[in-house]
Design an enzyme around this catalytic site. Structure first.
Site: not given
Lengths: 173, 761
Positions: B250-251, B640-642, B712-713
């Site tokens: 999406g972004f 969640n580090p992954k 996310g950004e």
């Protein structure tokens, strides 16, 4: 027309303009093969034909009758994943999952190319019979498969692991 | 179904690198995207784009298209169903449109590429072929297309995402700049960019009845799509259902745009379900991207590096009448303790597709200018750029004086510098060489605000077999939503991960905020926490007087180990199964809305990071290769580090593209995008991406739900600055214009082959 896909045969009536990609997705419901550009620029539609990777969006279906086509559905299922699919999960080699089937099939094709000693633009020594498996060798050979989420590191790790520790089927080197 | 995932049986997986729960579906190609649902009698649509930038359609000759076998209908402004204007995002609580122009309701052309006709046919090939046969005549008008020529007519928007457009603090910054001992005063430019998620925008629109719509949409804005459609189509909200279980990237680009309404209208007109998948070119023509910008950053400093003036101003090129100015001055509002601040932004209105949010809109391009300027200042002061930033670290928010909820950027820099080996860098430009390659290292600060949207709801159902289902109309486009929310809910409920299911991606579930602004994890976590509080009360009520918990209040108990227990006492309590069975119930269920995000009012809340990179610049070709990267982040608790590492890396890789290869080319004569293709718009490919190291402080923010910040950004911010700064360190050349392509590098550094020389600045 007659097609052999994932070991199954299909008889379909088809407009001769139909791409192999549209045949798979729209006519046969094999939607694991993805459309990202429909012009050969992104690699999301990669499938294997007799073990070689091709871009199904640039292939006319009519030319691929009676040839052995493999899509992601033929490689493994959610309940019985291929080792490379498991490696993609373990190394987080995807995020949205859209380019993923193409990446995975491309890597399966890549393993065979290495096995056959096919060099690439980054292969250091072209006279050697075998190609050394390196991260850059994988990066170069996977560069036709775009990923916008940025899972490149995980993809390369998963592919390298698969190439270096091939499961019993035996792959690269 | 999932292969052995050791974390699945474990209680309390928060902070554990759990593999994605939807992984098996995705790697097997079995995750179903919006273009992959197949209702009966499905028809296919293709779009005819306008060939002029502004004017009117005066005639559409669709005779040949209509005569094509397999064509069902051709929709134009003359026969399209009547639809209202879409309400706008931010401005209207129901709105999600960036452009509120009516869609196919009149003959006006507003940008080159706007849809002027839609062909609906029995299959995609027929639709596309017939679309190529539609002949459209226009009465063109003069269009506003040149950003440069119209800069003087730039105007100041009323606000920037609800924040003041202009910020002045600590006196006259221009005057402080004029009298500063050390100064930098430069112009930085950034081009247009497009998101280019690999999944094409896709919808399958199904009118279940005259007034009931089901939409399979690739969207990161589920609830807002329903409220927007309810207004546009004049339908009750509960007559519209939108499903979006998987989004192929999406972004910021997957949402409500003209194509949404075109698919819905086409399905109405054809009387059949319609699938609309934009072509890659169609994505460029119909879906806007990041606006271009011209920014000025001016810094005044004392000889110790402390800032006396920080000025960040400039303009972006946006569609006439739209509302998204790209908040490029936001980083400068919160990052540095300057004596005086002057921040201001303007827009140049053009006849182009509406620019929309693209991963860290504003912050990504603003941080390029600001962080480049800081590096220029460090060079003038002969001061280490990390130290320069440390010396300007504010104790409270520089703009509004609020306290920071948490701020550990100095620590992130310290750890990052140590791990990257920053102290080994030679600060003198052009000193590190390897054959025809010049090598350099750069650093920049990453910044993105903390947001949490109000109104997100979640429902938790506990069943008598000791399982839980958590539901929210949330979005999964690769962030790991289902995985991380399952981890959080399992931890809260005291259940192993494999006993918790998270259901999302469907507006039939409790409404959730959009997946944007890096807010989703905190917003949903807040709602799950609220629903959990209600559930505890409900379980206590069901436990009744025959329970060992009899008499305990909700504050005296907690959920752990698969049941409800007295706080601080390992023994007193009972399992969910026991409580439910004794009460004769097969389940307990609670729904709640998260508390309002008061933390955002009370504190200055920022996500921060330090981006370190090493580049190699080729003397002969001007090619820039990124050789090493380390991102060190301070973004609250990592669940969640992954999946978190992947989010950071994904942002950084998009930042590498932004810095070096990506650019949406625009013809200012015709208003046409010239490279609407992945062959000519260059995303980073595997060989462009080095191993990217990411670390984080993992210090929970005491003010946010679950201690988390969105991540996310932030990854894309600071990247272009770090790369430009590394190129300067490698070559002595300062490039202030993105993308930094070989032609720009060569223009400054070219030299006869074989005569490698230290490059001057």
């Amino acid at each position: 027309m007659h097609f052999a896909i994932n070991g199954r045969s299909y008889d379909v009536e088809l407009d001769i303009r139909t791409s192999l990609l549209d045949l798979l997705r729209d006519r046969l419901g094999l939607t694991g093969t993805k459309k990202g550009c429909d012009q050969g620029a992104c690699g999301a539609c990669t499938v294997l034909v007799h073990g070689e990777r091709i871009l199904s969006c640039l292939a006319l279906a009519v030319q691929y009758q009676r040839r052995e086509i493999m899509t992601i559905e033929g490689l493994g299922t959610p309940n019985a994943l291929h080792p490379l699919q498991q490696g993609f999960i373990a190394h987080d080699g995807f995020q949205c999952g859209y380019c993923t089937p193409g990446q995975i099939l491309s890597a399966v094709g890549l393993a065979r190319e290495l096995q056959n000693g096919v060099p690439s633009a980054v292969t250091a020594n072209l006279t050697d019979d075998a190609v050394e498996v390196t991260a850059d060798e994988v990066r170069e050979r996977m560069s036709g498969n775009l990923c916008r989420c940025g899972a490149h590191n995980g993809i390369v790790e998963a592919v390298l692991e698969y190439l270096r520790e091939p499961p019993e089927t035996g792959a690269a080197r | 179904m999932t292969p052995a995932n050791p974390a699945m049986r474990r209680f309390g997986t928060i902070g554990q690198p759990v593999s994605r729960l939807d992984g098996p579906l995705k790697v097997a190609g079995a995750a179903r995207f919006a273009a992959e649902v197949r209702p009966e009698r499905l028809a296919y649509a293709a779009i005819v784009p306008a060939a002029v930038a502004k004017g009117h359609v005066i005639a559409i000759d669709a005779a040949d298209a209509r005569a094509t076998r397999g064509v069902i209908a051709i929709m134009t402004h003359e026969n399209a169903p009547r639809m209202g204007r879409p309400p706008r995002f931010i401005e209207d609580p129901d709105g999600t449109a960036f452009d509120s122009s009516p869609v196919m309701q009149d003959n006006r052309v507003r940008w080159n590429g706007q849809a002027v006709a839609v062909v609906i046919a029995e299959n995609q090939d027929i639709a596309e072929h017939a679309a190529s046969l539609v002949r459209v005549s226009y009465s063109p008008e003069a269009a506003k297309l040149s950003f440069q020529a119209l800069l003087l007519s730039a105007r100041r928007p009323a606000s920037i995402l609800g924040q003041p457009t202009e910020v002045n603090a600590g006196g006259d910054a221009e005057q402080a700049l004029a009298s500063a001992r050390f100064t930098v005063d430069e112009i930085y430019t950034t081009p247009r960019y497009n998101h280019n998620a690999i999944e094409l925008h896709a919808l399958t629109a199904v009118w279940e009845a005259e007034d009931r719509l089901t939409l399979h949409d690739s969207t990161q804005m589920l609830a807002l799509t329903v409220s927007t459609l309810a207004r546009v189509l004049d339908l009750p909200k509960d007559h519209i259902r939108v499903l979006s279980p998987f989004v192929g990237g999406g972004f910021g680009g997957k949402g409500f745009f003209s194509h949404t309404l075109l698919a819905i209208a086409a399905a109405k007109l054809a009387g059949r379900p319609v699938r609309l998948v934009l072509s890659r070119e169609g994505v460029f023509r119909l879906i806007g991207g990041r606006a271009n910008s011209r920014q000025r950053v001016a810094l005044g400093a004392r000889s110790d590096g402390t800032l006396t003036a920080l000025i960040h101003t400039g303009a972006t090129g946006v569609m006439t009448g739209t509302i998204f100015p790209e908040q490029f001055t936001f980083p400068a509002r919160h990052l540095y303790a300057a004596d005086s601040l002057h921040l201001d932004q303007a827009i140049v209105e053009l006849d182009i597709p509406a620019n929309i949010a693209m991963r860290a809109p504003g912050e990504s391009i603003g941080s390029f200018a600001l962080e480049s300027a800081l590096d220029e200042l460090a060079a003038k002061l002969d001061l280490d750029p990390v130290e320069l930033r440390r010396r300007n670290e504010p104790q409270k928010d520089p703009t509004d004086g609020r306290a920071f909820s948490t701020r550990n950027i100095v620590e992130a820099y310290r750890r990052g510098a140590e791990r990257f080996g920053w102290s080994n860098r030679n600060p003198a430009p052009g000193t590190q060489r390897d054959g025809e390659w010049s090598i350099g290292q750069g650093v920049a600060t990453a910044y993105y605000p903390y947001y949490r949207f109000p109104g997100s709801a979640a429902r938790i159902r506990i069943t008598a077999d000791g399982r839980a289902v958590v539901q929210a109309a949330a979005h999964e486009m690769g962030m790991g939503t289902a995985t991380v929310q399952s981890q959080h809910a399992a931890q809260l409920l005291g259940l192993p991960l494999d006993r918790v299911t998270f259901e999302y991606g469907d507006t039939a579930l409790p409404p959730s905020a959009l997946a944007g602004g890096s807010t989703q994890t905190a917003s949903i976590a807040g709602a799950v926490i609220a629903a959990h509080e209600r559930l505890v009360e409900e379980l206590l009520r069901l436990a009744g007087n025959d329970s060992p918990l009899a008499g305990a209040g909700p504050k005296e108990v907690e959920t752990r180990n698969g049941g409800l227990f007295r706080k601080g006492d390992q023994e007193i309590g009972e399992s969910y199964e026991t409580i439910l069975r004794r009460a004769g119930r097969d389940h307990a269920e609670c729904e709640a809305v998260g508390t309002p995000p008061a933390e955002m009012m009370n504190y200055s809340m920022l996500s921060l990071g330090a981006q370190f990179c090493e580049v190699r610049v080729n003397d002969i070709t001007g090619e820039v290769r990124v050789a090493r990267w380390l991102g060190s982040f301070d973004t609250g608790r990592i669940l969640n580090p992954k999946t978190a590492a992947s989010q950071f890396r994904g942002g950084i890789i998009m930042g590498i593209g932004m810095a070096l290869t990506e650019e949406t080319l625009f013809d200012e004569r015709s208003g046409r995008i010239m490279n609407p293709s992945l062959a000519e718009y260059h995303l980073p490919v595997h060989l462009d991406v080095p191993q990217i190291d990411v670390i984080w402080t993992d210090i929970p923010d005491p003010q946010s739900p679950a201690g988390v910040h969105g991540i996310g950004e932030i990854g894309i911010t600071g990247c272009a600055g770090a790369i430009a700064n590394a190129i300067y360190n490698a070559t002595g050349t300062r490039i202030r214009e993105l993308p930094i392509t070989p032609d720009k590098v060569l223009a400054f550094t070219s030299q006869p082959y074989g005569q490698s020389r230290p490059l001057s600045s």
